[in-house]
Design a protein around this motif. Structure first.
Motif, PDB file in Angstrom:
ATOM      1  N   LEU A  47      22.095  49.793 -29.811  1.00  0.00           N
ATOM      2  CA  LEU A  47      21.796  50.412 -28.513  1.00  0.00           C
ATOM      3  C   LEU A  47      23.005  50.156 -27.620  1.00  0.00           C
ATOM      4  O   LEU A  47      23.274  49.017 -27.237  1.00  0.00           O
ATOM      5  CB  LEU A  47      20.535  49.789 -27.921  1.00  0.00           C
ATOM      6  N   ASP A  48      23.747  51.234 -27.293  1.00  0.00           N
ATOM      7  CA  ASP A  48      25.062  51.070 -26.681  1.00  0.00           C
ATOM      8  C   ASP A  48      25.130  51.677 -25.287  1.00  0.00           C
ATOM      9  O   ASP A  48      24.848  52.865 -25.094  1.00  0.00           O
ATOM     10  CB  ASP A  48      26.125  51.727 -27.561  1.00  0.00           C
ATOM     11  N   VAL A  49      25.526  50.864 -24.314  1.00  0.00           N
ATOM     12  CA  VAL A  49      25.755  51.337 -22.947  1.00  0.00           C
ATOM     13  C   VAL A  49      27.240  51.442 -22.633  1.00  0.00           C
ATOM     14  O   VAL A  49      27.610  51.862 -21.535  1.00  0.00           O
ATOM     15  CB  VAL A  49      25.091  50.397 -21.913  1.00  0.00           C
ATOM     16  N   VAL A  50      28.106  51.077 -23.580  1.00  0.00           N
ATOM     17  CA  VAL A  50      29.541  50.972 -23.313  1.00  0.00           C
ATOM     18  C   VAL A  50      30.242  52.311 -23.480  1.00  0.00           C
ATOM     19  O   VAL A  50      31.043  52.726 -22.647  1.00  0.00           O
ATOM     20  CB  VAL A  50      30.186  49.907 -24.216  1.00  0.00           C
ATOM     21  N   GLY A  51      29.955  53.017 -24.574  1.00  0.00           N
ATOM     22  CA  GLY A  51      30.558  54.326 -24.784  1.00  0.00           C
ATOM     23  C   GLY A  51      31.796  54.288 -25.646  1.00  0.00           C
ATOM     24  O   GLY A  51      31.904  53.537 -26.629  1.00  0.00           O
ATOM     25  N   ALA A  52      32.790  55.099 -25.279  1.00  0.00           N
ATOM     26  CA  ALA A  52      33.943  55.378 -26.126  1.00  0.00           C
ATOM     27  C   ALA A  52      34.678  54.127 -26.582  1.00  0.00           C
ATOM     28  O   ALA A  52      35.123  54.039 -27.735  1.00  0.00           O
ATOM     29  CB  ALA A  52      34.903  56.305 -25.380  1.00  0.00           C
ATOM     30  N   ALA A  53      34.823  53.165 -25.711  1.00  0.00           N
ATOM     31  CA  ALA A  53      35.616  51.980 -26.048  1.00  0.00           C
ATOM     32  C   ALA A  53      35.048  51.194 -27.219  1.00  0.00           C
ATOM     33  O   ALA A  53      35.783  50.450 -27.888  1.00  0.00           O
ATOM     34  CB  ALA A  53      35.733  51.068 -24.821  1.00  0.00           C
ATOM     35  N   TYR A  54      33.761  51.351 -27.493  1.00  0.00           N
ATOM     36  CA  TYR A  54      33.120  50.592 -28.569  1.00  0.00           C
ATOM     37  C   TYR A  54      32.817  51.438 -29.802  1.00  0.00           C
ATOM     38  O   TYR A  54      32.255  50.924 -30.771  1.00  0.00           O
ATOM     39  CB  TYR A  54      31.797  49.985 -28.060  1.00  0.00           C
ATOM     40  N   LEU A  55      33.161  52.710 -29.807  1.00  0.00           N
ATOM     41  CA  LEU A  55      32.713  53.580 -30.888  1.00  0.00           C
ATOM     42  C   LEU A  55      33.187  53.097 -32.255  1.00  0.00           C
ATOM     43  O   LEU A  55      32.388  52.955 -33.193  1.00  0.00           O
ATOM     44  CB  LEU A  55      33.171  55.021 -30.651  1.00  0.00           C
ATOM     45  N   GLU A  56      34.477  52.839 -32.411  1.00  0.00           N
ATOM     46  CA  GLU A  56      35.003  52.420 -33.714  1.00  0.00           C
ATOM     47  C   GLU A  56      34.357  51.120 -34.181  1.00  0.00           C
ATOM     48  O   GLU A  56      33.957  50.986 -35.347  1.00  0.00           O
ATOM     49  CB  GLU A  56      36.516  52.261 -33.624  1.00  0.00           C
ATOM     50  N   ARG A  57      34.226  50.162 -33.279  1.00  0.00           N
ATOM     51  CA  ARG A  57      33.645  48.866 -33.654  1.00  0.00           C
ATOM     52  C   ARG A  57      32.152  48.978 -33.918  1.00  0.00           C
ATOM     53  O   ARG A  57      31.614  48.284 -34.792  1.00  0.00           O
ATOM     54  CB  ARG A  57      33.934  47.840 -32.563  1.00  0.00           C
ATOM     55  N   ASN A  58      31.468  49.849 -33.170  1.00  0.00           N
ATOM     56  CA  ASN A  58      30.050  50.069 -33.455  1.00  0.00           C
ATOM     57  C   ASN A  58      29.852  50.598 -34.868  1.00  0.00           C
ATOM     58  O   ASN A  58      28.951  50.155 -35.596  1.00  0.00           O
ATOM     59  CB  ASN A  58      29.455  51.049 -32.443  1.00  0.00           C
ATOM     60  N   LEU A  59      30.672  51.568 -35.276  1.00  0.00           N
ATOM     61  CA  LEU A  59      30.543  52.111 -36.625  1.00  0.00           C
ATOM     62  C   LEU A  59      30.828  51.037 -37.669  1.00  0.00           C
ATOM     63  O   LEU A  59      30.163  50.972 -38.711  1.00  0.00           O
ATOM     64  CB  LEU A  59      31.488  53.299 -36.802  1.00  0.00           C
ATOM     65  N   ALA A  60      31.794  50.168 -37.380  1.00  0.00           N
ATOM     66  CA  ALA A  60      32.100  49.078 -38.307  1.00  0.00           C
ATOM     67  C   ALA A  60      30.933  48.107 -38.434  1.00  0.00           C
ATOM     68  O   ALA A  60      30.720  47.512 -39.499  1.00  0.00           O
ATOM     69  CB  ALA A  60      33.351  48.339 -37.850  1.00  0.00           C
ATOM     70  N   ALA A  61      30.180  47.947 -37.366  1.00  0.00           N
ATOM     71  CA  ALA A  61      29.069  46.989 -37.364  1.00  0.00           C
ATOM     72  C   ALA A  61      27.808  47.535 -38.015  1.00  0.00           C
ATOM     73  O   ALA A  61      26.897  46.765 -38.347  1.00  0.00           O
ATOM     74  CB  ALA A  61      28.760  46.561 -35.933  1.00  0.00           C
ATOM     75  N   LEU A  62      27.715  48.849 -38.203  1.00  0.00           N
ATOM     76  CA  LEU A  62      26.502  49.450 -38.748  1.00  0.00           C
ATOM     77  C   LEU A  62      26.331  49.131 -40.226  1.00  0.00           C
ATOM     78  O   LEU A  62      27.286  49.098 -41.002  1.00  0.00           O
ATOM     79  CB  LEU A  62      26.520  50.964 -38.576  1.00  0.00           C
ATOM     80  N   ALA A  63      25.090  48.971 -40.634  1.00  0.00           N
ATOM     81  CA  ALA A  63      24.740  48.902 -42.044  1.00  0.00           C
ATOM     82  C   ALA A  63      24.682  50.313 -42.622  1.00  0.00           C
ATOM     83  O   ALA A  63      24.712  51.310 -41.881  1.00  0.00           O
ATOM     84  CB  ALA A  63      23.384  48.212 -42.204  1.00  0.00           C
ATOM     85  N   THR A  64      24.587  50.419 -43.921  1.00  0.00           N
ATOM     86  CA  THR A  64      24.387  51.726 -44.545  1.00  0.00           C
ATOM     87  C   THR A  64      23.078  52.335 -44.029  1.00  0.00           C
ATOM     88  O   THR A  64      22.044  51.670 -43.997  1.00  0.00           O
ATOM     89  CB  THR A  64      24.328  51.583 -46.070  1.00  0.00           C
ATOM     90  N   GLY A  65      23.162  53.594 -43.599  1.00  0.00           N
ATOM     91  CA  GLY A  65      21.988  54.239 -43.023  1.00  0.00           C
ATOM     92  C   GLY A  65      21.730  53.853 -41.581  1.00  0.00           C
ATOM     93  O   GLY A  65      20.682  54.189 -41.023  1.00  0.00           O
ATOM     94  N   GLY A  66      22.698  53.165 -40.961  1.00  0.00           N
ATOM     95  CA  GLY A  66      22.504  52.694 -39.591  1.00  0.00           C
ATOM     96  C   GLY A  66      22.543  53.808 -38.565  1.00  0.00           C
ATOM     97  O   GLY A  66      23.074  54.894 -38.810  1.00  0.00           O
ATOM     98  N   ARG A  67      21.966  53.510 -37.392  1.00  0.00           N
ATOM     99  CA  ARG A  67      21.872  54.500 -36.310  1.00  0.00           C
ATOM    100  C   ARG A  67      22.469  53.917 -35.034  1.00  0.00           C
ATOM    101  O   ARG A  67      22.036  52.863 -34.568  1.00  0.00           O
ATOM    102  CB  ARG A  67      20.405  54.882 -36.036  1.00  0.00           C
ATOM    103  N   LEU A  68      23.472  54.614 -34.513  1.00  0.00           N
ATOM    104  CA  LEU A  68      24.089  54.242 -33.237  1.00  0.00           C
ATOM    105  C   LEU A  68      23.506  55.130 -32.149  1.00  0.00           C
ATOM    106  O   LEU A  68      23.628  56.354 -32.214  1.00  0.00           O
ATOM    107  CB  LEU A  68      25.603  54.423 -33.317  1.00  0.00           C
ATOM    108  N   VAL A  69      22.867  54.518 -31.148  1.00  0.00           N
ATOM    109  CA  VAL A  69      22.257  55.269 -30.049  1.00  0.00           C
ATOM    110  C   VAL A  69      23.071  55.001 -28.786  1.00  0.00           C
ATOM    111  O   VAL A  69      23.115  53.872 -28.286  1.00  0.00           O
ATOM    112  CB  VAL A  69      20.786  54.857 -29.825  1.00  0.00           C
TER     113      VAL A  69
END
Length: 320
Positions: A209-231
């Motif tokens: 659950l992300d309130v930060v936006g663009a600055a965290y996009l790459e790192r959010n994807l890196a943190a996701l598990a397989t089948g993960g959902r970034l909101v």
């Protein structure tokens, strides 16, 4: 009645008390005498002229409130004069009264004060609707960015009540400590620690659950598990970023963007009804709003200054 209007040509103190005609309850609406209004970051954007009220709502700020019903319009069922209620509104809660559609109103939880109840609706509706959008399930791992904010503190509690493993990010040792006290399993001080490492250490995040936006996009994807959902629910640090489609495909990940205020009325009403069914029964034993402090109605600018200071933990509420 008195409202807090925005006077943009006065840069140092643009929020001023003004007088206007009191509203009336039209068919399907209730008139609420407001005893508390939650302060949200959307209000700060609206003050700056970048996030106006949707069509049909008052032009001054305020997305949530609590108070007492003083009049009931035709065709309203389930509410009567004197009821203590909370409302999710499209604008206009910085006022002494508001006319709100009855299907955007819930009974105020009896175990809470009306000031506490004033801090409920925006966070509860945001959290519940985005957990639904992400299909968050018991036993999954959730990363909450901005764990010390109004949405973050509420999301921690709801997620734990649902049996979710919670990792939060917050600034500094004191804020991370308080997030742990609210129930978070792991609290990452983003000034000195890496949330990606914390998520990957347990197999990755199922939902972020992300309130930060663009600055965290790459790192959010890196943190996701397989089948993960970034909101993505906020854009505090940018709206544009490149997506590594290879990572997205390899992880079979989903990126979901949502807003609450801009939704059609029927969708907002459905969310409110869902919150009444699913979240209200958790209050107060498992979930309750975290109130940083209250600010007098006449001093609304001070409430905004406090929000912009970065020192708020939980919610700020305007009170008469």
């Amino acid at each position: 009645m008195r409202i807090i209007s925005v006077t943009r040509h006065i840069s140092d103190n643009p929020l001023r008390v003004s007088q206007i005609e009191s509203p009336v309850a039209r068919p399907g609406e209730v008139l609420i005498d407001i005893l508390g209004a939650g302060v949200n970051r959307a209000d700060l954007l609206q003050r700056r002229g970048s996030y106006p009220s949707p069509s049909g709502w008052p032009e001054w700020p305020g997305l949530e409130c609590a108070g007492t019903i003083s009049a009931v319009g035709d065709d309203v069922q389930g509410f009567q004069v004197g009821d203590h209620v909370c409302a999710l509104v499209g604008g206009g809660a910085y006022a002494e009264q508001i006319a709100a559609p009855a299907d955007l109103v819930l009974p105020a939880p009896s175990a809470l004060t009306l000031v506490e109840s004033a801090a409920l609706m925006e966070a509860a509706c945001t959290v519940w609707s985005n957990f639904q959008a992400a299909r968050l399930m018991p036993g999954e791992t959730l990363v909450i960015h901005g764990g010390s904010g109004g949405i973050g503190t509420f999301a921690i509690q709801v997620a734990k009540a649902l049996g979710v493993h919670v990792i939060v990010t917050a600034r500094g040792a004191e804020r991370t400590r308080r997030c742990l006290e609210l129930g978070a399993d792991v609290a990452v001080d983003y000034t000195s620690e890496d949330f990606v490492e914390a998520a990957q250490a347990i197999g990755g995040a199922d939902v972020i659950l992300d309130v930060v936006g663009a600055a965290y996009l790459e790192r959010n994807l890196a943190a996701l598990a397989t089948g993960g959902r970034l909101v993505v629910i906020g854009l505090q640090r940018g709206a544009k970023a490149e997506v590594d489609l290879g990572t997205l495909m390899t992880k079979r990940a989903h990126i979901i963007g949502t807003t609450l205020r801009a939704r059609p009325h029927a969708e907002r009403a459905a969310i409110v009804a869902g919150v009444g069914r699913e979240v209200w029964p958790l209050i107060p034993d498992k979930v309750r709003p975290v109130i940083h402090g209250t600010v007098p109605f006449d001093d609304a600018q001070a409430a905004h200054d406090l929000m912009e200071s970065g020192e708020v933990f939980g919610k700020v509420v305007l009170v008469p």
